[in-house]
Motif scaffolding. Sequence first.
Motif, PDB file in Angstrom:
ATOM      1  N   LEU A  19       0.810  -1.223   0.000  1.00 17.19           N
ATOM      2  CA  LEU A  19       0.000   0.000   0.000  1.00 17.19           C
ATOM      3  C   LEU A  19       0.839   1.268   0.000  1.00 17.19           C
ATOM      4  O   LEU A  19       0.397   2.308  -0.500  1.00 17.19           O
ATOM      5  N   SER A  20       2.025   1.221   0.556  1.00 16.37           N
ATOM      6  CA  SER A  20       2.858   2.421   0.647  1.00 16.37           C
ATOM      7  C   SER A  20       3.810   2.576  -0.541  1.00 16.37           C
ATOM      8  O   SER A  20       4.624   3.491  -0.553  1.00 16.37           O
ATOM      9  N   ASP A  21       3.685   1.736  -1.541  1.00 18.03           N
ATOM     10  CA  ASP A  21       4.502   1.810  -2.749  1.00 18.03           C
ATOM     11  C   ASP A  21       4.051   3.019  -3.585  1.00 18.03           C
ATOM     12  O   ASP A  21       2.938   3.026  -4.112  1.00 18.03           O
ATOM     13  N   PRO A  22       4.886   4.057  -3.731  1.00 16.81           N
ATOM     14  CA  PRO A  22       4.480   5.262  -4.455  1.00 16.81           C
ATOM     15  C   PRO A  22       4.051   5.005  -5.908  1.00 16.81           C
ATOM     16  O   PRO A  22       3.121   5.643  -6.402  1.00 16.81           O
ATOM     17  N   ALA A  28      -3.223   3.632  -8.683  1.00 14.07           N
ATOM     18  CA  ALA A  28      -4.534   3.550  -8.015  1.00 14.07           C
ATOM     19  C   ALA A  28      -5.171   4.929  -7.918  1.00 14.07           C
ATOM     20  O   ALA A  28      -6.392   5.056  -7.998  1.00 14.07           O
ATOM     21  N   ALA A  29      -4.376   5.949  -7.729  1.00 17.39           N
ATOM     22  CA  ALA A  29      -4.790   7.356  -7.662  1.00 17.39           C
ATOM     23  C   ALA A  29      -5.505   7.700  -6.361  1.00 17.39           C
ATOM     24  O   ALA A  29      -5.057   8.539  -5.607  1.00 17.39           O
ATOM     25  N   VAL A  30      -6.631   7.076  -6.097  1.00 13.84           N
ATOM     26  CA  VAL A  30      -7.431   7.423  -4.916  1.00 13.84           C
ATOM     27  C   VAL A  30      -6.892   6.642  -3.725  1.00 13.84           C
ATOM     28  O   VAL A  30      -7.104   5.439  -3.610  1.00 13.84           O
ATOM     29  N   THR A  31      -6.174   7.350  -2.887  1.00 13.94           N
ATOM     30  CA  THR A  31      -5.560   6.740  -1.714  1.00 13.94           C
ATOM     31  C   THR A  31      -6.070   7.448  -0.467  1.00 13.94           C
ATOM     32  O   THR A  31      -6.694   8.499  -0.543  1.00 13.94           O
ATOM     33  N   ARG A  32      -5.813   6.853   0.665  1.00  9.19           N
ATOM     34  CA  ARG A  32      -6.268   7.386   1.947  1.00  9.19           C
ATOM     35  C   ARG A  32      -5.074   7.549   2.887  1.00  9.19           C
ATOM     36  O   ARG A  32      -3.958   7.130   2.580  1.00  9.19           O
ATOM     37  N   TYR A  36      -0.123   6.164   3.701  1.00  2.56           N
ATOM     38  CA  TYR A  36       1.045   7.013   3.903  1.00  2.56           C
ATOM     39  C   TYR A  36       1.586   7.020   5.330  1.00  2.56           C
ATOM     40  O   TYR A  36       2.729   7.392   5.536  1.00  2.56           O
ATOM     41  N   ASP A  37       0.750   6.663   6.279  1.00  2.00           N
ATOM     42  CA  ASP A  37       1.113   6.792   7.688  1.00  2.00           C
ATOM     43  C   ASP A  37       0.931   5.446   8.373  1.00  2.00           C
ATOM     44  O   ASP A  37      -0.188   4.914   8.405  1.00  2.00           O
ATOM     45  N   GLY A 138     -13.304  12.384  -8.637  1.00  2.00           N
ATOM     46  CA  GLY A 138     -12.962  12.230  -7.235  1.00  2.00           C
ATOM     47  C   GLY A 138     -11.563  12.739  -6.972  1.00  2.00           C
ATOM     48  O   GLY A 138     -10.740  12.816  -7.890  1.00  2.00           O
ATOM     49  N   PHE A 139     -11.305  13.099  -5.727  1.00  2.92           N
ATOM     50  CA  PHE A 139      -9.982  13.584  -5.368  1.00  2.92           C
ATOM     51  C   PHE A 139      -9.016  12.411  -5.261  1.00  2.92           C
ATOM     52  O   PHE A 139      -9.301  11.419  -4.593  1.00  2.92           O
ATOM     53  N   ALA A 140      -7.887  12.536  -5.923  1.00  2.00           N
ATOM     54  CA  ALA A 140      -6.853  11.508  -5.916  1.00  2.00           C
ATOM     55  C   ALA A 140      -5.649  12.035  -5.163  1.00  2.00           C
ATOM     56  O   ALA A 140      -4.849  12.805  -5.698  1.00  2.00           O
ATOM     57  N   ARG A 141      -5.543  11.658  -3.921  1.00  2.00           N
ATOM     58  CA  ARG A 141      -4.441  12.148  -3.090  1.00  2.00           C
ATOM     59  C   ARG A 141      -3.081  11.820  -3.703  1.00  2.00           C
ATOM     60  O   ARG A 141      -2.166  12.639  -3.674  1.00  2.00           O
ATOM     61  N   ALA A 142      -2.949  10.642  -4.268  1.00  2.00           N
ATOM     62  CA  ALA A 142      -1.666  10.242  -4.838  1.00  2.00           C
ATOM     63  C   ALA A 142      -1.250  11.144  -5.993  1.00  2.00           C
ATOM     64  O   ALA A 142      -0.062  11.270  -6.288  1.00  2.00           O
TER      65      ALA A 142
END
Length: 155
Positions: A19-22, A28-32, A36-37, A138-142
């Motif tokens: 999941l933490s692989d940039p 995936a684009a849409v991450t939570r 990251y943490d 949708g917002f894509a944090r990544a």
Amino acid sequence: MISLREVRDSDLPAFWEQLSDPAAQQVAAVTRDHHYDRECFEGHWARIRANPEVLVRTVLADGEVVGHAAVYGPPDEREVTYWIGRAHWGHGIATAALAALVDLAGTRPLHAHVAADNRGSIRVLEKCGFVTTGYGRGFARARDGEVDEVLLTLG
């Protein structure tokens, strides 16, 4: 051989790595926050594993933890989600895992939201019987911005 099993504590380090692989986050684009943490990750997994409404499974390929798949949400809005480690993309693992999860869930309808440029994930869903039912944004944090999304449903 692809199989699903209950999530074990020993699976979580592999999930975190995946999941933490940039590069995978970018696709995936849409991450939570839990992508990251590590503390958020631990809390997220504790919550979903304790929630009887969430069907979550570890995905194994020849006995190796390669990802996870889940069904969650209210009865009429159940969604699927899955994450396969980037090293295992392109081998049919996501398709086999999602097909097994859909059979295990047994409920319909099931929904999915995918970044419109994530052709691999859209194809996985289509192979499992999902059809496009709409489009959105949708917002894509990544990617630090909005992206076009494809909405798919399995009826």
